[in-house]
Motif scaffolding. Structure first.
Motif, short mmCIF file in Angstrom:
data_model
loop_
_atom_site.label_atom_id
_atom_site.label_comp_id
_atom_site.label_asym_id
_atom_site.label_seq_id
_atom_site.Cartn_x
_atom_site.Cartn_y
_atom_site.Cartn_z
N ILE A 42 64.56 56.17 -3.26
CA ILE A 42 64.42 56.68 -4.62
C ILE A 42 63.54 57.92 -4.64
CG2 ILE A 42 63.48 56.17 -6.91
CD1 ILE A 42 64.39 53.34 -6.54
N GLY A 43 63.99 58.91 -5.42
CA GLY A 43 63.25 60.17 -5.51
C GLY A 43 64.24 61.30 -5.32
N ASP A 44 64.17 62.31 -6.20
CA ASP A 44 65.15 63.40 -6.16
C ASP A 44 64.51 64.60 -5.46
OD1 ASP A 44 67.17 65.16 -6.57
OD2 ASP A 44 66.84 65.38 -8.72
N LYS A 45 64.65 64.66 -4.15
CA LYS A 45 63.98 65.70 -3.36
C LYS A 45 65.01 66.74 -2.94
CE LYS A 45 60.56 62.77 -3.34
NZ LYS A 45 59.46 62.97 -4.26
N ARG A 46 65.27 67.69 -3.81
CA ARG A 46 66.29 68.68 -3.50
C ARG A 46 65.92 69.57 -2.32
NH1 ARG A 46 69.96 68.89 -8.01
NH2 ARG A 46 69.00 67.39 -9.41
N GLN A 47 64.64 69.75 -2.10
CA GLN A 47 64.25 70.66 -1.02
C GLN A 47 64.33 69.99 0.36
OE1 GLN A 47 62.40 69.10 -3.06
NE2 GLN A 47 60.34 68.70 -2.33
N VAL A 48 64.50 68.68 0.39
CA VAL A 48 64.60 67.99 1.68
C VAL A 48 66.05 68.00 2.16
CG1 VAL A 48 64.29 65.79 2.89
CG2 VAL A 48 62.66 66.48 1.12
N ASN A 49 66.26 68.34 3.42
CA ASN A 49 67.60 68.36 3.97
C ASN A 49 67.92 66.98 4.50
OD1 ASN A 49 70.03 69.05 4.99
ND2 ASN A 49 69.22 70.17 6.75
N MET A 50 68.33 66.12 3.57
CA MET A 50 68.43 64.70 3.91
C MET A 50 69.48 64.40 4.96
SD MET A 50 67.77 63.35 0.05
CE MET A 50 69.09 64.41 -0.56
N GLN A 51 70.52 65.20 5.03
CA GLN A 51 71.56 64.93 6.01
C GLN A 51 71.00 64.94 7.44
OE1 GLN A 51 74.58 63.81 5.47
NE2 GLN A 51 74.39 63.93 3.25
N SER A 52 69.91 65.67 7.65
CA SER A 52 69.34 65.73 9.00
C SER A 52 68.89 64.35 9.48
CB SER A 52 68.18 66.72 9.06
OG SER A 52 68.68 68.04 8.93
N LEU A 53 68.61 63.46 8.54
CA LEU A 53 68.22 62.10 8.93
C LEU A 53 69.31 61.40 9.73
CD1 LEU A 53 66.59 60.76 5.65
CD2 LEU A 53 65.44 61.48 7.75
N SER A 54 70.53 61.88 9.62
CA SER A 54 71.63 61.23 10.34
C SER A 54 71.42 61.30 11.84
CB SER A 54 72.97 61.84 9.96
OG SER A 54 73.02 63.18 10.41
N HIS A 55 70.48 62.14 12.28
CA HIS A 55 70.15 62.22 13.70
C HIS A 55 69.27 61.06 14.16
CE1 HIS A 55 71.32 65.41 16.41
NE2 HIS A 55 71.50 66.20 15.38
N MET A 56 68.67 60.34 13.24
CA MET A 56 67.76 59.26 13.67
C MET A 56 68.56 58.10 14.27
SD MET A 56 64.73 59.17 10.83
CE MET A 56 63.72 58.18 11.95
N PRO A 57 68.06 57.50 15.32
CA PRO A 57 68.79 56.41 15.97
C PRO A 57 69.08 55.28 14.99
CG PRO A 57 66.94 57.12 17.34
CD PRO A 57 66.79 57.82 16.03
N GLY A 58 70.30 54.78 15.04
CA GLY A 58 70.68 53.65 14.22
C GLY A 58 71.30 54.02 12.88
N VAL A 59 71.22 55.31 12.51
CA VAL A 59 71.77 55.71 11.21
C VAL A 59 73.27 55.93 11.33
CG1 VAL A 59 71.77 57.52 9.44
CG2 VAL A 59 69.61 56.74 10.43
N GLU A 60 74.04 55.33 10.42
CA GLU A 60 75.48 55.55 10.43
C GLU A 60 75.85 56.71 9.52
OE1 GLU A 60 78.28 52.17 10.63
OE2 GLU A 60 79.16 53.00 8.81
N THR A 61 75.37 56.67 8.29
CA THR A 61 75.73 57.74 7.36
C THR A 61 74.76 57.77 6.19
OG1 THR A 61 77.56 58.71 6.12
CG2 THR A 61 77.35 56.35 5.99
#
Lengths: 337, 337, 337, 337
Positions: A42-61
């Protein structure tokens, strides 16, 4: 935002993702399913490039929940925007027709066409002085000389004028002549140009890119509004598909979709969509009945000699006929024309 | 050019079309079939907007015979163009790999990545200082400060640098730092920008537009060559289709098609095509085996914190592994890397 | 499954959705964000048509979390499936090449081609007896007579044979002759036919539909496996896009995507993808380097007289050359051919 | 047919092509241009696979001049076909609305819906007994039991019924219950099925394939007419594009294109095009104004519990409202409803 973890994700991987989200300022809510874990953030962080989290181990999407546009969307502004160009109002009860040749080729032909479209009921005159052409060997427009002809046509007819700007360096010049600045399909994601027309403040006709999603189109509008200019008219002009019977495929569904997602008015360009004048009549009526706020139609005094887009230009006689036929259609959906 | 007349075309309509073609400077050769008449029109009149003839009564369709590009095509120049960037040659026997982060975010991370890609065997360093981003709220690049970091990375590594230019007003500045100017996918038909990079004379990496046909892509190259700059590297980076498993669909067939139609070198960007780093290894090998002259690959020291394109960036360890695996593939098709 | 509620959803609407989910057997986990509420629903209810919930007041959208395929996916079966056709193994270390004419036209030409492809190193012989043709006026295949020719070619060459079945009524007949049953692109979602080949148990070559997503393709495989037949070879053959330089656009990314999502082997048909023989060499090498488990290539003794797909058929001399050139490419990626 | 020779074609290559064309029964007319030679070939040889000529040395490309469809085209039959289903006429002045649930789930719900759509003004009742579903785990239809329910609904309402047939083996059974046989989008190129419904002689609703060109769609109609059944209603239901805001993209231009190329009536399915009921009202009005001869709309008594296509089904109250709103639109374009 929802982070979906892989079936194979370990407890440690899940807690690493939670920690990262927490470090980025989100509140996290993990849900452990029978097979997979998902983490609500929860939290609307437009400045964060959230898609980059997909690089973390275990993340599917990563599944975003919030729309990426804010100012162009309906969520913050419920009532429809009406763009005022002098006394012409786009987005209200009246359906506004813009018409004229693709390019301004010479003053005589242009004036003749302008007088005809005025007589037939158009409220805004179109005409290109700076032409983006696929081939460097094609006619590229009269540039500022074209703008002067436009200006004289405005005087002669009393119509407002809309014309395209294709270069950040020309924005001021074009704005000094035009009533509405057009951003063409090929420049829909020319973000510098969007910012410039945002700063200049004049109404903007924002054409949808050749293969832009509706979301990208609204994000382009967001660029302009974010600079302080909310006077945007969206223009659906057909998208690129596999079908070759028409130059583009008119995405008529874009009309109700835009009406749901955005407060901005939307007009339709049946000429570029069809690529041939024969289908313009049918598409124009379809667009009005489906809820478009206006049309922009190519009309040329003698299409077989046009230097640009001849095949899709209506002769004045066909345009006049179309305007007559549009009247009952507009009335049938509770509008004026 | 072939003009196909309708089955219902009258003799008069046919002779009117013949007369018009003749007035435009064509020699005409009518062929009367069992059902339809077609008129062959000889003469290469690029300045004539022939499609406008489709407005003449009785005309069914116009079939062009000549390719619309001239300088970018194989018909006038048979031998392949080799673009020289100092001692790096693109389009020869050696496959050239360009690598680096999507955007330059800060000097430390950038330098670390630069040194890693150099060590792994890249010849050209990529990095964006001016970033075209879908959202106005995303990181837009460090602008000239980024160019300075690029410049220092060139000194530190000895690699050549490629970076994107997005505005006609920046061409001179960017050209004063970069070895290769990149035209991004969204600007492939920003014709003013094409003309500017044509005039500046430096090598240009011309990315294919999101939904540009190969013909339109070669016409964009034609704009640059027509200004006197033949140093163009075409870059296939995926096209937009209905498939959502990848960000774009890598059109690998574009490699042999370009090799047949044009003399220009063609490189592949597997990162933007895939949109996820996991597929970059497979696509890179496929591209090299299919005949690409090079690759441009996104590599980031810590992709999970990247401000742009993190999901599709390789970590240095994976990039180094890929470079090793590419060597036998290059040899298998008679190339070096 | 995640249910995203609208910003404007009332408390009552939210609790109605929770109640409905609960009635359907899901455990619910609402997360109240700053702007919107999302409801996580746990439980894998394949028989429930969850999208219908989008009709409930206040619901914005439904986001599925689980893949819709089960038996075709990697989640339940990690190790790759190797399809055995006698002693030919598809999906193992060896890359298997299938080759032959599009259609069986007459015994002499077919036998000549069969002997050539055998000599060049193909392991499986292709040839159509039932042809799905766009035009009712085109050659529709020799039907059972063609199957008999195929059968004699198998005897003469020792190769296995693959041939297409297009009608549920023919499945038994075709299966009595063929080693592998082919489901063509146009029948990928002919679900009755999928069920029939599922029940017959023989290996199936399942071509991707002209515009099928990878998910839909795996769902088609799921239909076959669900009937008890796991011997499926997926075949990427190009998808339909706006690009007309090739007949279809080879989606080479489908190779790594399938390898990630599924345990089934995947082969590539460069002939139908390209639509012209000139690009088959390049695409074949690209596919092998990208990780394909095999190729299916059209070869015809005299393509300029072929009754079907002549333009995309290789002459035996070019096929033999290609087979030689594929060997080092296969080795470069750790495979045999 | 026009054969375009390469710039580099030798005299011998040109004369070889001429000889081959002549052997195939064409009269040839070579035109020697400044750069290339083109050869006009006269004679309509549908049985010759002309594209195979592209294999001959020196040939660049083959340009067909004649439309590949004959019986479905306007060239041989100028006046529009009116398909008569008892006293309901499709393709005349009256716009015909077909409505009902996607699938027949149980008799009570079906009857309730049937009575509502009848009351609102529909003339034809839709409902699927054999359902082609993407997933093998989804509801597959009640099969013959469903046909019996349909039949009782016809008795109860007096409406005609249209229902889909998905397997050649079911054609006779379905035809014994239905007034119109529907060929679904996924079966548009199931040529055996097309032949069967051609032979059975009943009216056919032929849906456009998910990514079928208009030419392929007319070729599918040609298969049916070639078997002696000219009672075909074409149905545009959206095509597959990159846009994900709607399930498919309604190709409204297909209406005027079909009206130009063919004499067959064309109806529009806004439900499958949109994929969500919210856009059905807008698209229905657009389709009628653009010239459609009818609509086929999904209506369900309680969409949130529908086993198939719930999200795109209208509730009876919205359908009734739509029918009222369609009346002035139909009148505005000179039609009745």
């Amino acid at each position: 935002m929802i982070v979906v973890m892989k079936k194979s994700a370990t407890k440690e991987e899940i807690s690493n993702v939670e920690k990262m989200l927490s470090d980025l300022g989100f509140k996290t809510h993990p849900i452990t399913g029978e097979v997979k874990t998902v983490i609500g953030a929860i939290g609307d962080k437009r400045q964060v490039n959230m898609q980059s989290l997909s690089h973390m181990p275990g993340v599917e999407t990563i599944v975003p929940i919030m729309k990426p546009y804010k100012l162009a969307g309906r969520e913050l502004k419920q009532d429809p925007t009406i763009v005022e160009v002098g006394d012409v109002k786009i987005g209200g009860r009246e359906i506004i027709v813009m018409a004229g040749p693709c390019a301004i080729e010479n003053e005589d032909i242009y004036m003749s066409t302008a007088l005809e479209v005025k007589k037939a009921g158009a409220k805004i005159l179109r005409g290109g002085a700076y032409k983006p052409r696929t081939s460097p060997y094609s006619f590229q427009g009269l540039e500022e000389e074209g703008l002067k002809i436009l200006s004289r046509a405005r005087e002669a007819t009393g119509l407002k004028i809309v014309t395209e700007v294709v270069d950040t360096r020309d924005v001021e010049t074009v704005a000094s002549y035009a009533d509405i600045l057009q951003i063409g399909a090929r420049n829909m994601q020319n973000f510098r140009l969007l910012k410039e027309v945002g700063m200049i403040g004049k109404p903007v006709l924002l054409k949808r890119g050749l293969s832009a999603t509706i979301e990208e189109w609204l994000m382009a509008a967001e660029y302009i509004i974010a600079e302080g200019n909310p006077n945007i008219i969206l223009c659906e002009r057909g998208i690129r598909t596999f079908e070759t019977a028409t130059r583009n495929t008119l995405d008529i569904s874009a009309i109700p979709v835009i009406k749901e997602l955005s407060h901005l008015p939307v007009v339709v360009d049946p000429s570029h969509a069809a690529g041939t004048w024969k289908y313009v009549n049918s598409l124009s009526k379809g667009a009005v009945a489906a809820g478009a706020d206006g049309l922009i139609i190519e009309v040329h005094f003698d299409p077989s000699t046009a230097l640009s887009d001849g095949p899709q230009s209506l002769k004045p006689v066909h345009f006049t006929q179309l305007m007559k036929e549009l009247e009952p259609v507009a009335h049938a959906v509770g509008r004026e024309i």
